[in-house]
Design a protein around this motif. Sequence first.
Motif, PDB file in Angstrom:
ATOM      1  N   SER A  30       0.820  -1.214   0.000  1.00  0.00           N
ATOM      2  CA  SER A  30       0.000   0.000   0.000  1.00  0.00           C
ATOM      3  C   SER A  30       0.848   1.257   0.000  1.00  0.00           C
ATOM      4  CB  SER A  30      -0.941   0.010   1.214  1.00  0.00           C
ATOM      5  OG  SER A  30      -1.913  -1.015   1.119  1.00  0.00           O
ATOM      6  N   VAL A  64       4.389   0.888  -4.864  1.00  0.00           N
ATOM      7  CA  VAL A  64       3.460   0.715  -5.996  1.00  0.00           C
ATOM      8  C   VAL A  64       2.837   2.082  -6.286  1.00  0.00           C
ATOM      9  CG1 VAL A  64       1.492  -0.536  -6.921  1.00  0.00           C
ATOM     10  CG2 VAL A  64       2.990  -1.654  -5.252  1.00  0.00           C
ATOM     11  N   ILE A 121       0.666   3.615  -7.959  1.00  0.00           N
ATOM     12  CA  ILE A 121      -0.567   3.576  -8.743  1.00  0.00           C
ATOM     13  C   ILE A 121      -1.664   4.214  -7.903  1.00  0.00           C
ATOM     14  CG2 ILE A 121      -2.278   2.072  -9.853  1.00  0.00           C
ATOM     15  CD1 ILE A 121      -0.094  -0.003 -10.236  1.00  0.00           C
ATOM     16  N   PRO A 163      -4.535   4.848  -5.632  1.00  0.00           N
ATOM     17  CA  PRO A 163      -5.185   3.903  -4.717  1.00  0.00           C
ATOM     18  C   PRO A 163      -6.595   3.526  -5.148  1.00  0.00           C
ATOM     19  CG  PRO A 163      -4.950   6.083  -3.708  1.00  0.00           C
ATOM     20  CD  PRO A 163      -4.146   6.092  -4.948  1.00  0.00           C
ATOM     21  N   TRP A 167      -5.585   0.720  -7.407  1.00  0.00           N
ATOM     22  CA  TRP A 167      -4.736  -0.312  -6.840  1.00  0.00           C
ATOM     23  C   TRP A 167      -5.370  -1.039  -5.665  1.00  0.00           C
ATOM     24  CZ3 TRP A 167      -1.353  -3.738  -7.624  1.00  0.00           C
ATOM     25  CH2 TRP A 167      -0.563  -4.262  -6.602  1.00  0.00           C
ATOM     26  N   GLN A 168      -6.006  -0.320  -4.753  1.00  0.00           N
ATOM     27  CA  GLN A 168      -6.491  -0.943  -3.527  1.00  0.00           C
ATOM     28  C   GLN A 168      -7.539  -2.038  -3.772  1.00  0.00           C
ATOM     29  OE1 GLN A 168      -5.490  -0.814  -0.305  1.00  0.00           O
ATOM     30  NE2 GLN A 168      -3.731   0.330  -1.081  1.00  0.00           N
ATOM     31  N   LEU A 223      -5.520  -4.948  -4.981  1.00  0.00           N
ATOM     32  CA  LEU A 223      -4.677  -5.484  -3.917  1.00  0.00           C
ATOM     33  C   LEU A 223      -5.486  -6.316  -2.929  1.00  0.00           C
ATOM     34  CD1 LEU A 223      -1.956  -5.584  -2.366  1.00  0.00           C
ATOM     35  CD2 LEU A 223      -2.635  -3.442  -1.244  1.00  0.00           C
ATOM     36  N   GLY A 268       4.509  -8.431 -11.187  1.00  0.00           N
ATOM     37  CA  GLY A 268       3.619  -7.808 -12.157  1.00  0.00           C
ATOM     38  C   GLY A 268       4.099  -8.019 -13.575  1.00  0.00           C
TER      39      GLY A 268
END
Length: 322
Positions: free
Chosen positions: A33, A38, A40, A42, A45-46, A49, A239
């Motif tokens: 996080s 990362v 990106i 959120p 991404w979150q 993730l 990735g």
Amino acid sequence: MDKSSVVAILVNLGTPEQPTSSAVRAFLNRFLSDPRVVPISPWLWQPLLKGVILPLRSPKVARLYQQIWMDGGSPLQVYSEKLAEKVSSCIQGRCRVRLAMNYSHPSLETVIHEEIEQGVETLIVLPLYPQYSVSTSASVFDACARALQSEYTLPNVQFIRQYYDWPGYCELLAEQIQKRHIQYSASYPLIFSYHGIPERYVQAGDPYARQCEQTTRRIVDLLALPDDAWKMSYQSRFGREPWVQPYTDELLTSLAADGVKAVDIISPAFSVDCLETLEEISCQLKLLFFRQGGVEFNYIPALNAQDQHAQILSEIILEHIR
């Protein structure tokens, strides 16, 4: 400078508290996080993730930790604690030495708050990353800044962003290699495997790959290795985007295809042994090389809590005290 008011904090990445899926998930959630790790949005991404990566990856990573777990915890935790103790002994009371983790306990922010409450006047922050990267050293700097944002009295802060070029560091790695008593050649090469970073980090100005190359070249020169006796590569990519190349797994496959049967491998990006060295290199990459036809694979350990390693780190700290 009043030595009693100076604290040196050694900072490592961190580790799960236990080799269980839930503990690994909590650790990976904190680690992945971090926008430095990362970068990106959120919003994008979150959900990925928490909904896909953590549920799938945590049980697998937990099983890997179970293979290398030690009596006192993960190898990174155990070796980091021992290293901090030895650095403290080398310092001989000229400042106090603390250990902190960026994504686990004791957290860097907690340690900084504790020291400010005790009246510290100068903090020397030494990330245990020999080479600087935005995803490692810069993240430690961010954690320092977050900790200080809520404080009214700020100590002097000296941040050491890298130490691969500190006198004696590459020499100590060269000595570690010489203990193998191997005459390296094209048929028995020495591989320098560094933790990888995305290629776009380098394009954006991250000096990590250049510093890794400088580390390798210094050690190669110290050992007087011919050009065909060593290789340099990067591991641990994650990735689908391009990371810095060559990749260690592809290099090993290529060497085996060319008839190379034996290799030694060292990873100068790690101050202490951890999952990436004891499991990824010593187990996964070793098995890959054997499956491709290799017959001898030797991992050269990190410097860990060696006396000389602690001495070098203490010299860095004492120089900043002076």
